[in-house]
Enzyme design. Structure first.
Site, PDB file in Angstrom:
ATOM      1  N   HIS A  26      44.661  25.796  48.587  1.00 49.11           N
ATOM      2  CA  HIS A  26      45.589  24.996  47.798  1.00 49.11           C
ATOM      3  C   HIS A  26      45.078  24.997  46.356  1.00 49.11           C
ATOM      4  O   HIS A  26      43.911  24.666  46.102  1.00 49.11           O
ATOM      5  CB  HIS A  26      45.620  23.551  48.303  1.00 49.11           C
ATOM      6  CG  HIS A  26      46.114  23.404  49.705  1.00 49.11           C
ATOM      7  ND1 HIS A  26      45.331  23.686  50.806  1.00 49.11           N
ATOM      8  CD2 HIS A  26      47.323  22.990  50.189  1.00 49.11           C
ATOM      9  CE1 HIS A  26      46.027  23.451  51.908  1.00 49.11           C
ATOM     10  NE2 HIS A  26      47.232  23.032  51.567  1.00 49.11           N
ATOM     11  N   HIS A  35      16.865  32.518  42.613  1.00 46.09           N
ATOM     12  CA  HIS A  35      18.174  31.912  42.354  1.00 46.09           C
ATOM     13  C   HIS A  35      19.176  32.527  43.328  1.00 46.09           C
ATOM     14  O   HIS A  35      18.803  33.209  44.285  1.00 46.09           O
ATOM     15  CB  HIS A  35      18.597  32.122  40.895  1.00 46.09           C
ATOM     16  CG  HIS A  35      18.646  33.569  40.484  1.00 46.09           C
ATOM     17  ND1 HIS A  35      19.809  34.301  40.478  1.00 46.09           N
ATOM     18  CD2 HIS A  35      17.666  34.412  40.085  1.00 46.09           C
ATOM     19  CE1 HIS A  35      19.548  35.533  40.086  1.00 46.09           C
ATOM     20  NE2 HIS A  35      18.254  35.641  39.845  1.00 46.09           N
TER      21      HIS A  35
END
Length: 321
Positions: free
Chosen positions: A9, A168
């Site tokens: 959505h 990371h």
């Protein structure tokens, strides 16, 4: 290659597509389909069908949707009816799920196999701080990661990488998936003295992998220990090429260095988007090459390899201006 559709959505699917590309690199056979506020079921269904038609292999399609029972899910489910033997839908889409799906395509050619494989990663991506808010979950002994320490032998080095950011997202997901280490070792004198950075690195380790921070001299000692690390697969992370040179000169047996990122700072030039060099960096890479090391210039595993000699030539030319 399994085609992946991200459906949501609003623009959530577009945003997570962009985030996934930042961490894992641009992907082929992936599409984002969004249901706009002014649209209805037929609109999102048409978008899903168009995305499927764009894939190289339309026999294997995986839908990652935001909400079970929502319109994107319902329309994907209607398309799934004629392909239940091969297609799959997973709801509750989050970034760890998407990245794991990308990585799984290296070794899996079935949408349903990938759907099953990404569930644990998607769930593990939901965490809370402070840690005491986490519910206690009993872990069966069969699910615990076995330790290989204590077996005679040294480390197997699955990757040695220069990356200013150290541990990371690209490392914890893409490179860990590609190389399957049992330990991630940050090799840095500076970070070893910084208790906060050490703690953050240890917390950033992916499930089932131990993260450590050691000074360069300690890494040299560990590399020479032929009694305690047999069966351990080590992924080494360095902040700069100078630490790599010290490690190699000290006896850490590396033959290839993955060059991922080197941050810009005053006095350095930047011949490409992610690598910046000063004169000392260029000289250090030349010394590493003289020692027989090869350079694998890639941010993530599915990137094309850069030409280190050409990159260094451009950097030197800019410094000489």
């Amino acid at each position: 290659m399994v085609g992946i559709i991200l459906a949501s959505h609003g623009d959530f699917a577009k945003g997570i597509l962009q985030s996934g590309a930042m961490i894992f690199g641009e992907q082929e056979n992936v599409a984002a389909c969004v249901l706009e506020p002014s649209e209805g079921p037929d609109d999102i269904k048409a978008k899903l069908q168009k995305a499927i038609q764009s894939f190289d292999d339309q026999e294997e399609v995986l839908f990652l949707v935001d909400l079970w029972g929502g319109t994107p899910f319902n329309q994907a489910n209607s398309l799934l009816e004629d392909h239940k033997d091969k297609w799959a839908i997973v709801s509750g889409m989050n970034l760890p799920m998407v990245i794991e799906a990308y990585a799984s395509r290296f070794s899996m050619n079935s949408a349903q196999e990938i759907a099953q494989a990404i569930l644990n990663t998607a769930r593990d991506g939901v965490k809370v701080k402070p840690e005491e808010l986490e519910p206690e979950v009993a872990v069966e002994s069969s699910e615990k990661t076995p330790s290989n320490t204590g077996k005679p032998g040294t480390f197997e080095y699955v990757l040695a990488r220069i990356d200013t950011r150290l541990l990371h997202g690209q490392v914890a997901t893409a490179w860990t998936k590609a190389t399957q280490p049992t330990r991630i070792i940050v090799v840095s004198d500076a970070v070893a003295k910084d208790e906060l950075r050490k703690k953050l690195i240890q917390q950033a380790a992916p499930p089932g992998v131990k993260a450590h921070v050691v000074p360069v001299e300690q890494m040299i000692k560990l590399a020479k220990d032929d009694q305690h690390f047999g069966g351990q697969r080590a992924l080494l992370l360095f902040e700069n090429p100078q630490d790599v040179l010290r490690a190699v000169e000290g006896g850490v047996p590396l033959d290839t260095i993955n060059v991922g990122s080197m941050a810009h700072s005053p006095g350095k030039v930047q011949p490409n988007k992610v690598l910046a060099f000063g004169q000392d960096d260029i000289d250090t890479f030349k010394k590493l090459k003289e020692k027989g090391l090869k350079f694998d210039v890639r941010k993530v595993p599915n990137d094309g390899q850069g030409n280190m000699d050409e990159i260094l030539r451009r950097a030197q030319a800019e410094l000489n201006r």
